[in-house]
Design a protein around this motif. Structure first.
Motif, PDB file in Angstrom:
ATOM      1  N   VAL A  76       0.846  -1.202   0.000  1.00 42.19           N
ATOM      2  CA  VAL A  76       0.000   0.000   0.000  1.00 42.19           C
ATOM      3  C   VAL A  76       0.877   1.247   0.000  1.00 42.19           C
ATOM      4  O   VAL A  76       0.645   2.200  -0.755  1.00 42.19           O
ATOM      5  CB  VAL A  76      -0.959  -0.012   1.209  1.00 42.19           C
ATOM      6  N   THR A  77       1.919   1.236   0.844  1.00 45.36           N
ATOM      7  CA  THR A  77       2.828   2.383   0.919  1.00 45.36           C
ATOM      8  C   THR A  77       3.548   2.594  -0.408  1.00 45.36           C
ATOM      9  O   THR A  77       3.698   3.736  -0.867  1.00 45.36           O
ATOM     10  CB  THR A  77       3.840   2.180   2.054  1.00 45.36           C
ATOM     11  N   ALA A  78       3.985   1.531  -1.028  1.00 44.16           N
ATOM     12  CA  ALA A  78       4.667   1.641  -2.327  1.00 44.16           C
ATOM     13  C   ALA A  78       3.706   2.206  -3.379  1.00 44.16           C
ATOM     14  O   ALA A  78       4.107   3.036  -4.206  1.00 44.16           O
ATOM     15  CB  ALA A  78       5.195   0.282  -2.771  1.00 44.16           C
ATOM     16  N   HIS A  79       2.452   1.784  -3.339  1.00 42.26           N
ATOM     17  CA  HIS A  79       1.454   2.312  -4.279  1.00 42.26           C
ATOM     18  C   HIS A  79       1.254   3.806  -4.066  1.00 42.26           C
ATOM     19  O   HIS A  79       1.241   4.580  -5.030  1.00 42.26           O
ATOM     20  CB  HIS A  79       0.139   1.549  -4.113  1.00 42.26           C
ATOM     21  N   HIS A  80       1.128   4.220  -2.793  1.00 40.01           N
ATOM     22  CA  HIS A  80       0.989   5.648  -2.494  1.00 40.01           C
ATOM     23  C   HIS A  80       2.229   6.413  -2.946  1.00 40.01           C
ATOM     24  O   HIS A  80       2.124   7.516  -3.497  1.00 40.01           O
ATOM     25  CB  HIS A  80       0.754   5.874  -0.999  1.00 40.01           C
ATOM     26  N   TYR A  81       3.387   5.842  -2.714  1.00 39.79           N
ATOM     27  CA  TYR A  81       4.643   6.480  -3.110  1.00 39.79           C
ATOM     28  C   TYR A  81       4.678   6.708  -4.623  1.00 39.79           C
ATOM     29  O   TYR A  81       5.029   7.790  -5.098  1.00 39.79           O
ATOM     30  CB  TYR A  81       5.826   5.629  -2.664  1.00 39.79           C
ATOM     31  N   LEU A  82       4.303   5.688  -5.382  1.00 32.18           N
ATOM     32  CA  LEU A  82       4.309   5.823  -6.840  1.00 32.18           C
ATOM     33  C   LEU A  82       3.310   6.881  -7.298  1.00 32.18           C
ATOM     34  O   LEU A  82       3.594   7.642  -8.230  1.00 32.18           O
ATOM     35  CB  LEU A  82       4.012   4.474  -7.492  1.00 32.18           C
ATOM     36  N   ASN A  83       2.146   6.929  -6.648  1.00 33.71           N
ATOM     37  CA  ASN A  83       1.162   7.969  -6.996  1.00 33.71           C
ATOM     38  C   ASN A  83       1.714   9.358  -6.717  1.00 33.71           C
ATOM     39  O   ASN A  83       1.557  10.277  -7.533  1.00 33.71           O
ATOM     40  CB  ASN A  83      -0.145   7.759  -6.225  1.00 33.71           C
ATOM     41  N   ILE A  84       2.356   9.529  -5.576  1.00 38.97           N
ATOM     42  CA  ILE A  84       2.921  10.833  -5.222  1.00 38.97           C
ATOM     43  C   ILE A  84       4.061  11.196  -6.155  1.00 38.97           C
ATOM     44  O   ILE A  84       4.199  12.349  -6.570  1.00 38.97           O
ATOM     45  CB  ILE A  84       3.351  10.845  -3.747  1.00 38.97           C
ATOM     46  N   GLU A  85       4.885  10.216  -6.518  1.00 39.81           N
ATOM     47  CA  GLU A  85       5.962  10.474  -7.475  1.00 39.81           C
ATOM     48  C   GLU A  85       5.390  10.918  -8.815  1.00 39.81           C
ATOM     49  O   GLU A  85       5.927  11.822  -9.456  1.00 39.81           O
ATOM     50  CB  GLU A  85       6.832   9.226  -7.665  1.00 39.81           C
ATOM     51  N   GLU A  87       2.496  12.454  -9.282  1.00 40.94           N
ATOM     52  CA  GLU A  87       2.007  13.818  -9.083  1.00 40.94           C
ATOM     53  C   GLU A  87       3.164  14.810  -9.068  1.00 40.94           C
ATOM     54  O   GLU A  87       3.074  15.892  -9.667  1.00 40.94           O
ATOM     55  CB  GLU A  87       1.237  13.923  -7.767  1.00 40.94           C
ATOM     56  N   ASN A  88       4.238  14.464  -8.375  1.00 42.50           N
ATOM     57  CA  ASN A  88       5.409  15.348  -8.336  1.00 42.50           C
ATOM     58  C   ASN A  88       5.990  15.556  -9.728  1.00 42.50           C
ATOM     59  O   ASN A  88       6.420  16.663 -10.070  1.00 42.50           O
ATOM     60  CB  ASN A  88       6.483  14.796  -7.400  1.00 42.50           C
ATOM     61  N   SER A  89       6.008  14.520 -10.513  1.00 45.04           N
ATOM     62  CA  SER A  89       6.510  14.648 -11.883  1.00 45.04           C
ATOM     63  C   SER A  89       5.639  15.611 -12.685  1.00 45.04           C
ATOM     64  O   SER A  89       6.154  16.442 -13.438  1.00 45.04           O
ATOM     65  CB  SER A  89       6.532  13.264 -12.538  1.00 45.04           C
ATOM     66  N   ILE A  90       4.334  15.499 -12.502  1.00 45.40           N
ATOM     67  CA  ILE A  90       3.425  16.423 -13.194  1.00 45.40           C
ATOM     68  C   ILE A  90       3.674  17.848 -12.718  1.00 45.40           C
ATOM     69  O   ILE A  90       3.754  18.779 -13.523  1.00 45.40           O
ATOM     70  CB  ILE A  90       1.957  15.999 -12.954  1.00 45.40           C
ATOM     71  N   PHE A  91       3.810  18.023 -11.404  1.00 45.60           N
ATOM     72  CA  PHE A  91       4.061  19.363 -10.864  1.00 45.60           C
ATOM     73  C   PHE A  91       5.384  19.930 -11.376  1.00 45.60           C
ATOM     74  O   PHE A  91       5.465  21.119 -11.701  1.00 45.60           O
ATOM     75  CB  PHE A  91       4.055  19.350  -9.335  1.00 45.60           C
ATOM     76  N   ARG A  92       6.405  19.105 -11.473  1.00 44.88           N
ATOM     77  CA  ARG A  92       7.691  19.591 -11.995  1.00 44.88           C
ATOM     78  C   ARG A  92       7.546  20.050 -13.449  1.00 44.88           C
ATOM     79  O   ARG A  92       8.098  21.071 -13.853  1.00 44.88           O
ATOM     80  CB  ARG A  92       8.746  18.498 -11.893  1.00 44.88           C
ATOM     81  N   ALA A  93       6.795  19.274 -14.228  1.00 48.97           N
ATOM     82  CA  ALA A  93       6.575  19.660 -15.625  1.00 48.97           C
ATOM     83  C   ALA A  93       5.782  20.964 -15.693  1.00 48.97           C
ATOM     84  O   ALA A  93       6.088  21.838 -16.523  1.00 48.97           O
ATOM     85  CB  ALA A  93       5.837  18.544 -16.367  1.00 48.97           C
ATOM     86  N   GLN A  94       4.800  21.107 -14.820  1.00 47.25           N
ATOM     87  CA  GLN A  94       4.020  22.343 -14.807  1.00 47.25           C
ATOM     88  C   GLN A  94       4.887  23.533 -14.397  1.00 47.25           C
ATOM     89  O   GLN A  94       4.764  24.623 -14.955  1.00 47.25           O
ATOM     90  CB  GLN A  94       2.823  22.210 -13.870  1.00 47.25           C
TER      91      GLN A  94
END
Length: 156
Positions: A76-85, A87-94
């Protein structure tokens, strides 16, 4: 006298044989008691070992259950981590896109105001990101692409 000595030796022989039988019976009794005691001790030892084995089996089941819960938690933690990563990638691109837009707007602003025609420092808009949202006229243009070309700039 010979007969009396024979009788006395005969009676002592009977007494010796009786005491040997008593001694033998006493030894047999002790031997049986020791065997019974040893059997009881072995039975108690087997019961102790069985109880230890049962306790260990319960502990193994508990540890396996905990291990399974830990694996689930890790997944579950790994899944959340991948989701946050993601999102962070999208934010960096933005952020990169908005920085590029800001630089383009600054260049256009400098060209239109005449700043940047000499050796002076170029003018940059240093408003915070929230500043774009505070001005009501910016709401329309927030998600609009920047349409600029050399032909449009030469008209001015």
């Amino acid at each position: 006298m010979a007969s009396s000595s024979g009788i006395s030796s005969g009676t002592s022989g009977v007494q010796n044989s009786g005491s040997e039988e008593d001694l033998q019976q006493l030894m047999d009794l002790r031997k049986r008691k020791r065997m019974i005691s040893n059997r009881e001790s072995a039975r108690r030892s087997r019961l102790r070992k069985q109880k230890q084995l049962d306790d260990l089996m319960v502990q193994v089941a508990q540890l396996r259950k905990e291990n399974s819960q830990i694996h689930s938690s890790i997944n579950v933690t790994a899944h959340h981590y991948l989701n946050i990563e993601a999102e962070n990638s999208i934010f960096r691109a933005q952020v990169a896109e908005l920085s590029h837009r800001l630089q383009s707007l600054n260049e256009i602003n400098n060209f239109l105001t005449g700043a940047g025609t000499g050796d002076e420092e170029p003018y940059f808009i240093n408003e915070p990101a929230d500043g774009l949202m505070n001005n009501s006229w910016n709401y329309i243009y927030v998600n609009q692409p920047i349409m600029a070309s050399a032909d449009n700039l030469l008209q001015y």
